[in-house]
Design a protein around this motif. Sequence first.
Motif, mmCIF file in Angstrom:
data_model
loop_
_atom_site.group_PDB
_atom_site.id
_atom_site.type_symbol
_atom_site.label_atom_id
_atom_site.label_comp_id
_atom_site.label_asym_id
_atom_site.label_seq_id
_atom_site.Cartn_x
_atom_site.Cartn_y
_atom_site.Cartn_z
ATOM 1 N N MET A 2 0.849 -1.136 -0.307
ATOM 2 C CA MET A 2 -0.590 0.556 0.037
ATOM 3 C C MET A 2 0.876 1.438 -0.120
ATOM 4 O O MET A 2 1.364 1.824 1.017
ATOM 5 N N GLY A 32 -11.051 2.689 1.481
ATOM 6 C CA GLY A 32 -11.625 0.657 0.854
ATOM 7 C C GLY A 32 -11.600 -0.119 1.494
ATOM 8 O O GLY A 32 -11.504 -0.219 2.390
ATOM 9 N N ARG A 35 -10.400 -6.027 -0.597
ATOM 10 C CA ARG A 35 -10.373 -7.175 -2.385
ATOM 11 C C ARG A 35 -11.462 -8.207 -2.460
ATOM 12 O O ARG A 35 -12.771 -8.449 -3.084
ATOM 13 N N SER A 51 -12.753 -9.077 5.157
ATOM 14 C CA SER A 51 -11.737 -9.011 4.558
ATOM 15 C C SER A 51 -11.263 -10.081 4.882
ATOM 16 O O SER A 51 -11.014 -10.801 6.194
ATOM 17 N N GLU A 97 -1.559 -6.307 3.309
ATOM 18 C CA GLU A 97 -1.158 -5.626 2.613
ATOM 19 C C GLU A 97 -2.389 -5.833 1.687
ATOM 20 O O GLU A 97 -1.761 -5.470 0.379
ATOM 21 N N ALA A 98 -1.879 -6.931 1.093
ATOM 22 C CA ALA A 98 -2.811 -8.070 -0.366
ATOM 23 C C ALA A 98 -4.436 -7.580 0.150
ATOM 24 O O ALA A 98 -4.710 -8.112 -1.067
ATOM 25 N N PHE A 100 -6.305 -4.738 0.235
ATOM 26 C CA PHE A 100 -6.553 -4.146 0.164
ATOM 27 C C PHE A 100 -6.198 -3.468 -1.402
ATOM 28 O O PHE A 100 -5.001 -3.421 -1.507
ATOM 29 N N ASP A 101 -7.203 -2.480 -2.063
ATOM 30 C CA ASP A 101 -6.544 -2.461 -3.120
ATOM 31 C C ASP A 101 -5.251 -1.011 -2.975
ATOM 32 O O ASP A 101 -5.686 -0.459 -1.527
ATOM 33 N N PRO A 102 -4.083 -1.112 -3.129
ATOM 34 C CA PRO A 102 -3.523 -0.020 -2.886
ATOM 35 C C PRO A 102 -3.178 1.537 -3.202
ATOM 36 O O PRO A 102 -3.181 2.413 -2.149
ATOM 37 N N ASP A 103 -4.857 2.303 -3.565
ATOM 38 C CA ASP A 103 -4.960 3.654 -3.484
ATOM 39 C C ASP A 103 -5.931 4.060 -3.642
ATOM 40 O O ASP A 103 -5.962 5.441 -3.204
ATOM 41 N N ARG A 104 -6.059 3.283 -2.420
ATOM 42 C CA ARG A 104 -7.638 3.831 -0.935
ATOM 43 C C ARG A 104 -6.522 3.579 -0.023
ATOM 44 O O ARG A 104 -6.326 2.037 0.441
ATOM 45 N N PRO A 106 -7.597 1.827 3.565
ATOM 46 C CA PRO A 106 -8.597 0.626 4.126
ATOM 47 C C PRO A 106 -9.401 1.119 5.161
ATOM 48 O O PRO A 106 -8.742 1.610 5.924
#
Length: 295
Positions: A2, A32, A35, A51, A97-98, A100-104, A106
């Motif tokens: 992230m 976020g 995923r 998650s 870290e895996a 959630f998407d890295p751009d927001r 979480p």
Amino acid sequence: MMNGSRMALVVLGMHRSGTSALAGTFARLGFGAPRLALDASEDNPGGFYESAPVVKANYDVLQTLGAFWNDCFNFDPERVGAHMPEAIVAKLAGVLEAAFDPDRPPVLKDPRMCVLFPLWARVFARLEMTAPVLLMLRHPAEVTDSLVRRNGLPATGAAALTLHHMLEAERATRNAPRALLSYDELLDDWQGLVRRAVRETGLNPPRDVAAAKAEIEAFLDQTARHHNAWPGAPMPGAAPVARLLEQAWKALVFLARVPGDGMSMAVLDHVHGQFRAIRKNGALRALIIDEAGES
């Protein structure tokens, strides 16, 4: 990794306390979502906002310690947080870290984190992440009734779990930026709740409230409230648990109104000590077993 904002918004609260609705609200404000999230269910049609890999990791930690979500009285969260091997901390960091998407940033939610937050604090430190906390409060009679009906737990066991989660979550987050919020407040005035959360934690939601208003209101309209307790409703469970639960609840409600109130935290510390004693001397387990045997 992230690589964006090094922040995770942590939603804490007992199972069935409205944390899914709170997490879903902040997800619509730009935080976020996972995923791979747990599937929605008949009793939670709006989704859990948890998650699946994080939940599995927390389940594994508890199981390693001989505990489960509905029986976690036999360990000290502070001791677990301090003494868990660094390899476990590193593993949880990788899972986060895996997940959630890295751009927001979480929104991280799992009720098990109420008793595992001291361990997760080490994860956030390892990742150099700030972790503001939204701690959700719901009347214990409503939470307990929901757990008894959904999971078939004895009332004293459900009440004790509620007390344990509330006490540990509050105690573990005193040094974190946090806001104590209520389920009633979320359903009655979600915008006021968001403003208070922002003011008390320093959060800066990625999305404007006005832009998210229609989505949030449509989402909250799905929130089915099946369990209602009037504010002065008696606390559930056998006498020792109900007494401690009432003291803790009154202190938490006041602490939500007056953040940092020393007297409220002193009361909670006193309740924590008394509850810890009946957990350690076997009195709590005897009460739960006796009640289960009578049902």
